[in-house]
Each structure stands twice: as structure tokens, then as C-alpha cells.
Design a protein around this motif. Structure first.
Motif, PDB file in Angstrom:
ATOM      1  N   MET A  81       0.844  -1.184   0.000  1.00  0.00           N
ATOM      2  CA  MET A  81       0.000   0.000   0.000  1.00  0.00           C
ATOM      3  C   MET A  81       0.878   1.231   0.000  1.00  0.00           C
ATOM      4  N   SER A  82       0.283   2.390  -0.284  1.00  0.00           N
ATOM      5  CA  SER A  82       1.041   3.632  -0.113  1.00  0.00           C
ATOM      6  C   SER A  82       1.318   3.825   1.371  1.00  0.00           C
ATOM      7  N   ARG A  83       2.348   4.581   1.695  1.00  0.00           N
ATOM      8  CA  ARG A  83       2.713   4.779   3.089  1.00  0.00           C
ATOM      9  C   ARG A  83       1.560   5.377   3.895  1.00  0.00           C
ATOM     10  N   ASP A  84       0.916   6.423   3.359  1.00  0.00           N
ATOM     11  CA  ASP A  84      -0.178   7.069   4.088  1.00  0.00           C
ATOM     12  C   ASP A  84      -1.356   6.120   4.287  1.00  0.00           C
ATOM     13  N   GLU A  85      -1.713   5.366   3.261  1.00  0.00           N
ATOM     14  CA  GLU A  85      -2.832   4.426   3.384  1.00  0.00           C
ATOM     15  C   GLU A  85      -2.537   3.360   4.435  1.00  0.00           C
ATOM     16  N   TRP A  86      -1.301   2.894   4.444  1.00  0.00           N
ATOM     17  CA  TRP A  86      -0.924   1.873   5.420  1.00  0.00           C
ATOM     18  C   TRP A  86      -0.971   2.431   6.832  1.00  0.00           C
ATOM     19  N   LEU A  87      -0.477   3.655   7.030  1.00  0.00           N
ATOM     20  CA  LEU A  87      -0.506   4.263   8.358  1.00  0.00           C
ATOM     21  C   LEU A  87      -1.938   4.478   8.840  1.00  0.00           C
ATOM     22  N   TYR A  88      -2.838   4.887   7.933  1.00  0.00           N
ATOM     23  CA  TYR A  88      -4.238   5.052   8.316  1.00  0.00           C
ATOM     24  C   TYR A  88      -4.848   3.707   8.709  1.00  0.00           C
ATOM     25  N   LEU A  89      -4.485   2.647   7.987  1.00  0.00           N
ATOM     26  CA  LEU A  89      -4.995   1.317   8.314  1.00  0.00           C
ATOM     27  C   LEU A  89      -4.534   0.893   9.710  1.00  0.00           C
ATOM     28  N   VAL A  90      -3.258   1.113  10.002  1.00  0.00           N
ATOM     29  CA  VAL A  90      -2.736   0.783  11.333  1.00  0.00           C
ATOM     30  C   VAL A  90      -3.427   1.630  12.396  1.00  0.00           C
ATOM     31  N   ALA A  91      -3.685   2.901  12.077  1.00  0.00           N
ATOM     32  CA  ALA A  91      -4.350   3.794  13.032  1.00  0.00           C
ATOM     33  C   ALA A  91      -5.764   3.312  13.342  1.00  0.00           C
ATOM     34  N   VAL A  92      -6.499   2.859  12.314  1.00  0.00           N
ATOM     35  CA  VAL A  92      -7.853   2.341  12.525  1.00  0.00           C
ATOM     36  C   VAL A  92      -7.822   1.126  13.451  1.00  0.00           C
ATOM     37  N   HIS A  93      -6.897   0.209  13.187  1.00  0.00           N
ATOM     38  CA  HIS A  93      -6.769  -0.976  14.045  1.00  0.00           C
ATOM     39  C   HIS A  93      -6.339  -0.584  15.462  1.00  0.00           C
ATOM     40  N   SER A  94      -5.532   0.450  15.574  1.00  0.00           N
ATOM     41  CA  SER A  94      -5.078   0.910  16.892  1.00  0.00           C
ATOM     42  C   SER A  94      -6.240   1.470  17.704  1.00  0.00           C
ATOM     43  N   ASP A  95      -7.108   2.248  17.055  1.00  0.00           N
ATOM     44  CA  ASP A  95      -8.292   2.765  17.752  1.00  0.00           C
ATOM     45  C   ASP A  95      -9.188   1.621  18.225  1.00  0.00           C
ATOM     46  N   SER A  96      -9.365   0.636  17.371  1.00  0.00           N
ATOM     47  CA  SER A  96     -10.186  -0.516  17.731  1.00  0.00           C
ATOM     48  C   SER A  96      -9.584  -1.249  18.928  1.00  0.00           C
ATOM     49  N   TRP A  97      -8.267  -1.411  18.923  1.00  0.00           N
ATOM     50  CA  TRP A  97      -7.597  -2.123  20.021  1.00  0.00           C
ATOM     51  C   TRP A  97      -7.703  -1.345  21.336  1.00  0.00           C
ATOM     52  N   LEU A  98      -7.554  -0.027  21.276  1.00  0.00           N
ATOM     53  CA  LEU A  98      -7.658   0.792  22.490  1.00  0.00           C
ATOM     54  C   LEU A  98      -9.024   0.621  23.153  1.00  0.00           C
ATOM     55  N   LEU A  99     -10.082   0.659  22.353  1.00  0.00           N
ATOM     56  CA  LEU A  99     -11.424   0.461  22.903  1.00  0.00           C
ATOM     57  C   LEU A  99     -11.589  -0.966  23.432  1.00  0.00           C
ATOM     58  N   ASN A 100     -11.005  -1.920  22.726  1.00  0.00           N
ATOM     59  CA  ASN A 100     -11.076  -3.313  23.148  1.00  0.00           C
ATOM     60  C   ASN A 100     -10.461  -3.491  24.530  1.00  0.00           C
ATOM     61  N   VAL A 101      -9.275  -2.918  24.734  1.00  0.00           N
ATOM     62  CA  VAL A 101      -8.588  -3.038  26.023  1.00  0.00           C
ATOM     63  C   VAL A 101      -9.365  -2.313  27.121  1.00  0.00           C
ATOM     64  N   ALA A 102      -9.839  -1.096  26.812  1.00  0.00           N
ATOM     65  CA  ALA A 102     -10.556  -0.311  27.815  1.00  0.00           C
ATOM     66  C   ALA A 102     -11.801  -1.054  28.311  1.00  0.00           C
ATOM     67  N   PHE A 103     -12.553  -1.632  27.399  1.00  0.00           N
ATOM     68  CA  PHE A 103     -13.792  -2.289  27.819  1.00  0.00           C
ATOM     69  C   PHE A 103     -13.567  -3.741  28.257  1.00  0.00           C
ATOM     70  N   PHE A 104     -12.380  -4.253  27.993  1.00  0.00           N
ATOM     71  CA  PHE A 104     -11.968  -5.505  28.631  1.00  0.00           C
ATOM     72  C   PHE A 104     -11.812  -5.256  30.133  1.00  0.00           C
ATOM     73  N   TYR A 105     -11.149  -4.151  30.464  1.00  0.00           N
ATOM     74  CA  TYR A 105     -11.000  -3.776  31.874  1.00  0.00           C
ATOM     75  C   TYR A 105     -12.337  -3.362  32.487  1.00  0.00           C
ATOM     76  N   ALA A 106     -13.224  -2.824  31.661  1.00  0.00           N
ATOM     77  CA  ALA A 106     -14.489  -2.280  32.168  1.00  0.00           C
ATOM     78  C   ALA A 106     -15.564  -3.346  32.368  1.00  0.00           C
ATOM     79  N   ALA A 107     -15.228  -4.602  32.152  1.00  0.00           N
ATOM     80  CA  ALA A 107     -16.225  -5.674  32.243  1.00  0.00           C
ATOM     81  C   ALA A 107     -16.905  -5.720  33.611  1.00  0.00           C
ATOM     82  N   TYR A 108     -16.196  -5.310  34.658  1.00  0.00           N
ATOM     83  CA  TYR A 108     -16.755  -5.386  36.012  1.00  0.00           C
ATOM     84  C   TYR A 108     -17.427  -4.083  36.449  1.00  0.00           C
ATOM     85  N   LEU A 109     -17.433  -3.085  35.572  1.00  0.00           N
ATOM     86  CA  LEU A 109     -18.112  -1.833  35.897  1.00  0.00           C
ATOM     87  C   LEU A 109     -19.617  -1.985  35.664  1.00  0.00           C
TER      88      LEU A 109
END
Length: 242
Positions: A81-109
Motif C-alpha cells: 500500500m502507499s505509506r499514508d494508506e498503510w498508516l491510516y490502516l494501522v491507526a484504525v486498528h489501533s483505535d479498535s484495540w484501544l477500545l477493546n482493552v478499555a472495555f476488557f478492563y471495564a467488564a466489572y463496571l
């Protein structure tokens, strides 16, 4: 071993630090990050850590993992992919992972606590938005005082109190490249969750990315002038538990 975040404030603090690490990887440290994602290597992941750092490494060998793993094999698409497209793809997955981790911890809230956590997170710009801002800044010529075009962005955002500017830390100077006026106005207080309002006195922690109303942490403008490095209640608690 670091304690597992259990409260809304702890989980939000963990989210902010991991987010900061990922944003740095995809902006300030992007050349280093790009070089480390060698497509000839095994499945690599981009991790953001609770201390604000990042790392490109193999996924956890534990089954099940202590926390959810980020997207696997981000390095394989780098040269397709182009560099910018690849970085955006990684950024999208990073946002998804951040929410995944946060609500993994939030399971007991409870329901109200999870809603409050989501609202705190949703007031922040995500990784994708920060990567886009960074690319715009890097590709836009700047005009300095002499009228010459410049590629630097020297604006340093500050929270202003009715008594004058609040304390500015070196960390905030570094992060200023990522902030806009709109993002400043959406900054949530790490204690009460309310967003920044003009002419309020706020103070930044020197050990994490959080900002606080002075009144929420019992710090006045006079006290702030005497503080060399401010440690917020969350960081102080983590240090005492370490």
C-alpha cells in the motif's frame, strides 16, 4: 507487576497513556515505526503501553492473553500500500484495540460507569484523527515572522486561568504538535470528566497525559508556580502501589 485498572479513572488513565504511545508511533516516531515493520518478519503487532511508550513486537504467547492483542501482521501490508494508506490502516486498528482493552478492563463496571468511561473516551480525538492532523501539518508550509516558509509548528497551546497562563510542561510542548484549538476545548478533566472551558485554571500532570481542573485536585495558580513537576492523584496512587 502493575496493578490492573478497575475504576473509571484508572481505566481512562490507562487508555490515555496507551493512546499517547500509539499516536507518537504513527506521528513523531513514524520513520522509526515504519522501519521496524519489516514485511520479511513474522506477524508483528503495535502495542501502546501504560507508561506512554510503544513497541512493535510479536503477539503474546499466553493463551488466553492477559489483555486482548492488537491486530496481527501489520507489517505484511506495509509494502503493498502507499505509506499514508498503510498508516491510516494501522491507526484504525489501533483505535479498535484501544477500545477493546478499555472495555476488557471495564467488564466489572456497572452500566452507568461504562457510560461515563465511554463519554470520557469519546471526548478525545482518536488515533486516526491525530494521524490525519499530523500529515496535514507536515505537508503544509508555515510562514514565520520574516515571511519565509517554514515546516515547523511552534504554537504551544496553554490552558489559561483568570489569573494568567497556567504552568506549561515540556511534555505539553512536545504534544503541542498534535493539538488544535478544537481539541483543547474538548479536553476532559481527569477527575470530574468535564471538558475545558475558557478562562478556567487547569494543570497538567508531568507523568501522564491527563489535565485537571485546579479545583478538582486542590491546586491554585499560586501553588502551581511553586511546583517543579506536578504528579496527579492517579499517578501518585500508582507509584505508592508499585
Amino acid at each position: 507487576m502493575a496493578s490492573i485498572p478497575r475504576t473509571v479513572a484508572d481505566i481512562f488513565g490507562d487508555y490515555c497513556c496507551r493512546r499517547r504511545g500509539l499516536i507518537n508511533a504513527l506521528t513523531h516516531d513514524v520513520d522509526t515505526f515504519f522501519a521496524q515493520c519489516d514485511s520479511d518478519k513474522d506477524n508483528l503487532c503495535l502495542y501502546g503501553y501504560p507508561d506512554g511508550t510503544w513497541e512493535v513486537t510479536l503477539p503474546s504467547h499466553e493463551v488466553p492473553p492477559v489483555i486482548p492483542d492488537p491486530a496481527l501482521g501489520i507489517n505484511f501490508a506495509r509494502n503493498k500500500m502507499s505509506r499514508d494508506e498503510w498508516l491510516y490502516l494501522v491507526a484504525v486498528h489501533s483505535d479498535s484495540w484501544l477500545l477493546n482493552v478499555a472495555f476488557f478492563y471495564a467488564a466489572y463496571l456497572n452500566k452507568n460507569q461504562r457510560t461515563r468511561l465511554f463519554n470520557l473516551i469519546n471526548r478525545l480525538t482518536n488515533v486516526v484523527e491525530n494521524v490525519k492532523k499530523w500529515n496535514v501539518v507536515q505537508n503544509t508550509p508555515r510562514i514565520d515572522k520574516s515571511g519565509e516558509a517554514s515546516g515547523s509548528n511552534s504554537r504551544i497551546p496553554q490552558k489559561i486561568s483568570s489569573d494568567g497562563p497556567s504552568k506549561t510542561t515540556s511534555k505539553i510542548v512536545e504534544d503541542s504538535h498534535m493539538e488544535s484549538e478544537e481539541e483543547q476545548e474538548e479536553t476532559p478533566c481527569g477527575r470530574c470528566g468535564e471538558v475545558y472551558q475558557k478562562n478556567e485554571f487547569w494543570i497538567a500532570c508531568d507523568f501522564c497525559p491527563l489535565w485537571y481542573h485546579g479545583k478538582c485536585v486542590n491546586v491554585t495558580t499560586t501553588m502551581a508556580d511553586e511546583i517543579d513537576k506536578y504528579e496527579c492523584p492517579l499517578c501518585a496512587l500508582k507509584r505508592t502501589k508499585a
